[in-house]
Design a protein around this motif. Structure first.
Motif, PDB file in Angstrom:
ATOM      1  N   LYS A  34     -66.761  -8.248  68.279  1.00  0.00           N
ATOM      2  CA  LYS A  34     -67.278  -8.396  66.918  1.00  0.00           C
ATOM      3  C   LYS A  34     -66.231  -8.271  65.814  1.00  0.00           C
ATOM      4  CE  LYS A  34     -71.832  -6.837  68.278  1.00  0.00           C
ATOM      5  NZ  LYS A  34     -72.884  -5.863  68.149  1.00  0.00           N
ATOM      6  N   ASP A  35     -65.016  -7.846  66.138  1.00  0.00           N
ATOM      7  CA  ASP A  35     -64.029  -7.575  65.096  1.00  0.00           C
ATOM      8  C   ASP A  35     -62.829  -8.522  65.228  1.00  0.00           C
ATOM      9  OD1 ASP A  35     -61.598  -6.214  63.858  1.00  0.00           O
ATOM     10  OD2 ASP A  35     -63.220  -4.882  63.188  1.00  0.00           O
ATOM     11  N   LYS A  36     -62.652  -9.397  64.254  1.00  0.00           N
ATOM     12  CA  LYS A  36     -61.594 -10.411  64.284  1.00  0.00           C
ATOM     13  C   LYS A  36     -60.204  -9.791  64.340  1.00  0.00           C
ATOM     14  CE  LYS A  36     -60.000 -14.747  63.041  1.00  0.00           C
ATOM     15  NZ  LYS A  36     -58.826 -14.774  63.877  1.00  0.00           N
ATOM     16  N   GLU A  37     -59.975  -8.733  63.591  1.00  0.00           N
ATOM     17  CA  GLU A  37     -58.657  -8.101  63.592  1.00  0.00           C
ATOM     18  C   GLU A  37     -58.312  -7.554  64.981  1.00  0.00           C
ATOM     19  OE1 GLU A  37     -56.054  -4.758  61.157  1.00  0.00           O
ATOM     20  OE2 GLU A  37     -58.238  -4.768  60.918  1.00  0.00           O
ATOM     21  N   VAL A  38     -59.269  -6.900  65.619  1.00  0.00           N
ATOM     22  CA  VAL A  38     -59.048  -6.364  66.957  1.00  0.00           C
ATOM     23  C   VAL A  38     -58.858  -7.514  67.953  1.00  0.00           C
ATOM     24  CG1 VAL A  38     -60.029  -4.973  68.818  1.00  0.00           C
ATOM     25  CG2 VAL A  38     -60.278  -4.218  66.441  1.00  0.00           C
ATOM     26  N   GLN A  39     -59.648  -8.572  67.821  1.00  0.00           N
ATOM     27  CA  GLN A  39     -59.488  -9.741  68.691  1.00  0.00           C
ATOM     28  C   GLN A  39     -58.072 -10.298  68.593  1.00  0.00           C
ATOM     29  OE1 GLN A  39     -62.402 -12.671  67.577  1.00  0.00           O
ATOM     30  NE2 GLN A  39     -64.121 -11.364  68.171  1.00  0.00           N
ATOM     31  N   ASP A  40     -57.573 -10.424  67.365  1.00  0.00           N
ATOM     32  CA  ASP A  40     -56.223 -10.961  67.166  1.00  0.00           C
ATOM     33  C   ASP A  40     -55.175 -10.079  67.827  1.00  0.00           C
ATOM     34  OD1 ASP A  40     -57.280 -13.102  65.753  1.00  0.00           O
ATOM     35  OD2 ASP A  40     -56.800 -12.255  63.779  1.00  0.00           O
ATOM     36  N   LYS A  41     -55.328  -8.764  67.705  1.00  0.00           N
ATOM     37  CA  LYS A  41     -54.384  -7.831  68.341  1.00  0.00           C
ATOM     38  C   LYS A  41     -54.434  -7.972  69.858  1.00  0.00           C
ATOM     39  CE  LYS A  41     -52.933  -5.398  64.710  1.00  0.00           C
ATOM     40  NZ  LYS A  41     -51.558  -5.339  64.275  1.00  0.00           N
ATOM     41  N   VAL A  42     -55.634  -8.063  70.410  1.00  0.00           N
ATOM     42  CA  VAL A  42     -55.784  -8.192  71.860  1.00  0.00           C
ATOM     43  C   VAL A  42     -55.166  -9.509  72.339  1.00  0.00           C
ATOM     44  CG1 VAL A  42     -57.483  -8.514  73.718  1.00  0.00           C
ATOM     45  CG2 VAL A  42     -57.770  -6.659  72.056  1.00  0.00           C
ATOM     46  N   ARG A  43     -55.437 -10.593  71.641  1.00  0.00           N
ATOM     47  CA  ARG A  43     -54.849 -11.885  72.022  1.00  0.00           C
ATOM     48  C   ARG A  43     -53.320 -11.829  72.009  1.00  0.00           C
ATOM     49  NH1 ARG A  43     -59.074 -14.179  68.603  1.00  0.00           N
ATOM     50  NH2 ARG A  43     -60.638 -15.115  69.971  1.00  0.00           N
ATOM     51  N   GLN A  44     -52.753 -11.177  70.995  1.00  0.00           N
ATOM     52  CA  GLN A  44     -51.298 -11.092  70.900  1.00  0.00           C
ATOM     53  C   GLN A  44     -50.715 -10.244  72.026  1.00  0.00           C
ATOM     54  OE1 GLN A  44     -49.315 -12.931  68.658  1.00  0.00           O
ATOM     55  NE2 GLN A  44     -47.889 -12.316  70.262  1.00  0.00           N
ATOM     56  N   MET A  45     -51.394  -9.133  72.349  1.00  0.00           N
ATOM     57  CA  MET A  45     -50.921  -8.311  73.467  1.00  0.00           C
ATOM     58  C   MET A  45     -50.916  -9.123  74.758  1.00  0.00           C
ATOM     59  SD  MET A  45     -52.403  -4.446  73.057  1.00  0.00           S
ATOM     60  CE  MET A  45     -54.107  -4.891  73.298  1.00  0.00           C
ATOM     61  N   ILE A  46     -51.979  -9.864  74.992  1.00  0.00           N
ATOM     62  CA  ILE A  46     -52.079 -10.678  76.206  1.00  0.00           C
ATOM     63  C   ILE A  46     -50.963 -11.726  76.226  1.00  0.00           C
ATOM     64  CG2 ILE A  46     -53.504 -12.384  77.423  1.00  0.00           C
ATOM     65  CD1 ILE A  46     -55.971 -10.699  76.431  1.00  0.00           C
ATOM     66  N   ALA A  47     -50.746 -12.371  75.096  1.00  0.00           N
ATOM     67  CA  ALA A  47     -49.684 -13.377  75.008  1.00  0.00           C
ATOM     68  C   ALA A  47     -48.315 -12.777  75.312  1.00  0.00           C
ATOM     69  CB  ALA A  47     -49.686 -14.020  73.620  1.00  0.00           C
ATOM     70  N   ASP A  48     -48.149 -11.508  75.005  1.00  0.00           N
ATOM     71  CA  ASP A  48     -46.875 -10.823  75.223  1.00  0.00           C
ATOM     72  C   ASP A  48     -46.793 -10.113  76.576  1.00  0.00           C
ATOM     73  OD1 ASP A  48     -45.823 -11.682  72.800  1.00  0.00           O
ATOM     74  OD2 ASP A  48     -46.541  -9.925  71.707  1.00  0.00           O
ATOM     75  N   GLY A  49     -47.800 -10.326  77.440  1.00  0.00           N
ATOM     76  CA  GLY A  49     -47.704  -9.846  78.804  1.00  0.00           C
ATOM     77  C   GLY A  49     -48.495  -8.609  79.162  1.00  0.00           C
TER      78      GLY A  49
END
Length: 112
Positions: free
Chosen positions: A51-66
């Motif tokens: 439900k939270d776009k900011e948290v989603q963005d952080k999670v996506r970036q972490m995944i992208a970084d491994g």
């Protein structure tokens, strides 16, 4: 020496998510403090991500970084948010056996 951080994330507290889970896990991977970072999200934390776009963005970036991020399928089904979690590029599957293997390993688990 173990080179994996295992993080069990269950809280829906956004400040804790951003300033502990995301901050530490991401930096541990990026800065090479720990080679493998795994985050298992269960329950209320899944709702926060869904439900939270900011948290989603952080999670996506972490995944992208491994950083490996895994969500419990059963919890996601119960909450009706499987699609939202999958759209963040995380793995979504039944994780009871995974968590049990973490516990049996005797390795440290960070639980938040």
């Amino acid at each position: 020496m173990n080179n994996t951080a295992k993080i069990l994330w269950t809280t829906n507290n956004k400040e804790t998510a951003l300033n502990m889970i995301c901050l530490y896990a991401h930096n541990a991977k990026l800065k090479g403090w720990i080679g493998n970072v795994q985050i298992l999200i269960w329950g209320a934390s899944q709702e926060l991500v869904a439900k939270d776009k900011e948290v989603q963005d952080k999670v996506r970036q972490m995944i992208a970084d491994g950083v490996e991020v895994i969500a419990c399928q059963k919890c996601a089904e119960n909450l009706g948010i499987v699609g939202e979690l999958e759209s963040c590029n995380m793995q979504v599957y039944y994780t009871g056996e995974l968590l049990s293997s973490w516990v049996k390993s005797g390795e440290s688990i960070i639980s938040v």
